[in-house]
Design a protein around this motif. Structure first.
Motif, mmCIF file in Angstrom:
data_model
loop_
_atom_site.group_PDB
_atom_site.id
_atom_site.type_symbol
_atom_site.label_atom_id
_atom_site.label_comp_id
_atom_site.label_asym_id
_atom_site.label_seq_id
_atom_site.Cartn_x
_atom_site.Cartn_y
_atom_site.Cartn_z
ATOM 1 N N SER A 27 81.993 49.378 12.848
ATOM 2 C CA SER A 27 81.568 50.862 13.156
ATOM 3 C C SER A 27 81.551 50.953 14.571
ATOM 4 N N ILE A 28 81.231 50.180 15.565
ATOM 5 C CA ILE A 28 80.866 50.377 16.822
ATOM 6 C C ILE A 28 82.412 50.558 17.468
ATOM 7 N N VAL A 29 83.194 49.879 16.979
ATOM 8 C CA VAL A 29 84.558 49.772 17.703
ATOM 9 C C VAL A 29 85.131 51.180 17.725
ATOM 10 N N PRO A 30 85.556 51.754 18.895
ATOM 11 C CA PRO A 30 86.279 53.068 18.794
ATOM 12 C C PRO A 30 87.652 52.963 18.224
ATOM 13 N N PHE A 31 88.107 54.158 17.451
ATOM 14 C CA PHE A 31 89.118 54.044 16.748
ATOM 15 C C PHE A 31 89.212 53.497 15.320
ATOM 16 N N PHE A 32 88.040 52.360 15.268
ATOM 17 C CA PHE A 32 87.683 51.790 13.843
ATOM 18 C C PHE A 32 86.684 52.717 13.314
ATOM 19 N N GLU A 33 85.553 52.655 13.863
ATOM 20 C CA GLU A 33 84.471 53.517 13.559
ATOM 21 C C GLU A 33 83.761 53.365 12.257
ATOM 22 N N SER A 34 83.118 54.009 11.792
ATOM 23 C CA SER A 34 82.753 54.329 10.209
ATOM 24 C C SER A 34 83.671 54.451 9.268
ATOM 25 N N TYR A 35 84.777 55.342 9.749
ATOM 26 C CA TYR A 35 85.649 55.647 8.691
ATOM 27 C C TYR A 35 86.749 54.382 8.514
ATOM 28 N N VAL A 36 86.718 53.449 9.234
ATOM 29 C CA VAL A 36 87.211 51.955 8.558
ATOM 30 C C VAL A 36 86.279 51.057 8.037
ATOM 31 N N ALA A 37 85.086 51.038 8.857
ATOM 32 C CA ALA A 37 84.118 50.142 8.410
ATOM 33 C C ALA A 37 83.495 50.415 6.860
ATOM 34 N N ILE A 38 83.295 51.651 6.646
ATOM 35 C CA ILE A 38 82.884 51.966 5.179
ATOM 36 C C ILE A 38 83.752 51.526 4.280
ATOM 37 N N PRO A 39 85.171 51.893 4.366
ATOM 38 C CA PRO A 39 86.106 51.283 3.249
ATOM 39 C C PRO A 39 86.062 49.886 3.049
ATOM 40 N N ILE A 40 85.909 49.218 4.149
ATOM 41 C CA ILE A 40 86.128 47.699 4.252
ATOM 42 C C ILE A 40 84.884 47.236 3.534
ATOM 43 N N GLY A 41 83.695 47.677 3.777
ATOM 44 C CA GLY A 41 82.562 47.326 3.285
ATOM 45 C C GLY A 41 82.368 47.469 1.673
#
Length: 165
Positions: A27-41
């Motif tokens: 979620s910290i990484v730009p262009f991944f952020e929470s909108y990639v981290a949340i679905p992965i989790g």
């Protein structure tokens, strides 16, 4: 691609704190952020509420640091006033059209860091940008978490469509 699959397998078998840390780091990484981290989790089966909170906080922290850094850089750049460029004019037009609030809610489309940079470069106060970015990240994180939570649960009832079974 094999390394990525191995990484995902190792993550699934890791301790809980490592799994949460991985969501936070993504979620910290730009262009991944929470909108990639949340679905992965959520796909990995982590508790949805914790994933949304961790993803939103990680994204928020990285954007706030970015806002403070870019605001400091802007002060230096304003002193060296450069001529207008196409990129600067385009950013100004986007800012004039949507404002800080509109850009903050466009975070998943554009990237929260880019939205913050456009807002700061257009002259908005960093405190105002920070507030709207926090609101945008919070709203999108909760909405994405709810949608993905129920979307993944829906796949349990439709086993033929579940790519994870």
């Amino acid at each position: 691609m094999e390394w990525f699959q191995n990484l995902l397998i190792n993550l699934m078998e890791a301790d809980t704190w490592v799994q949460y840390l991985s969501v936070f780091l993504i979620s910290i990484v730009p262009f991944f952020e929470s909108y990639v981290a949340i679905p992965i989790g959520i796909i990995f089966g982590f508790p949805s509420i914790q994933v949304v909170l961790i993803g939103a906080v990680g994204n928020w922290l990285s954007v706030m640091v970015f806002i403070w850094v870019i605001s400091g850089l802007r002060k230096k750049v304003v002193a060296n006033k450069s001529k207008d460029s196409k990129r600067k004019n385009r950013a100004q037009n986007i800012f004039k059209k949507y404002g800080v609030a509109g850009l903050s809610f466009a975070g998943p489309i554009i990237c929260y860091h880019v939205c913050a940079a456009i807002s700061i470069a257009s002259g908005a106060k960093k405190s105002y940008v920070s507030i709207w970015q926090a609101i945008g990240i919070g709203v999108w994180s909760v909405a994405l978490g709810v949608a993905f939570h129920y979307g993944i649960n829906l796949l349990e009832y439709l086993p033929n469509l579940n790519p994870f079974s």
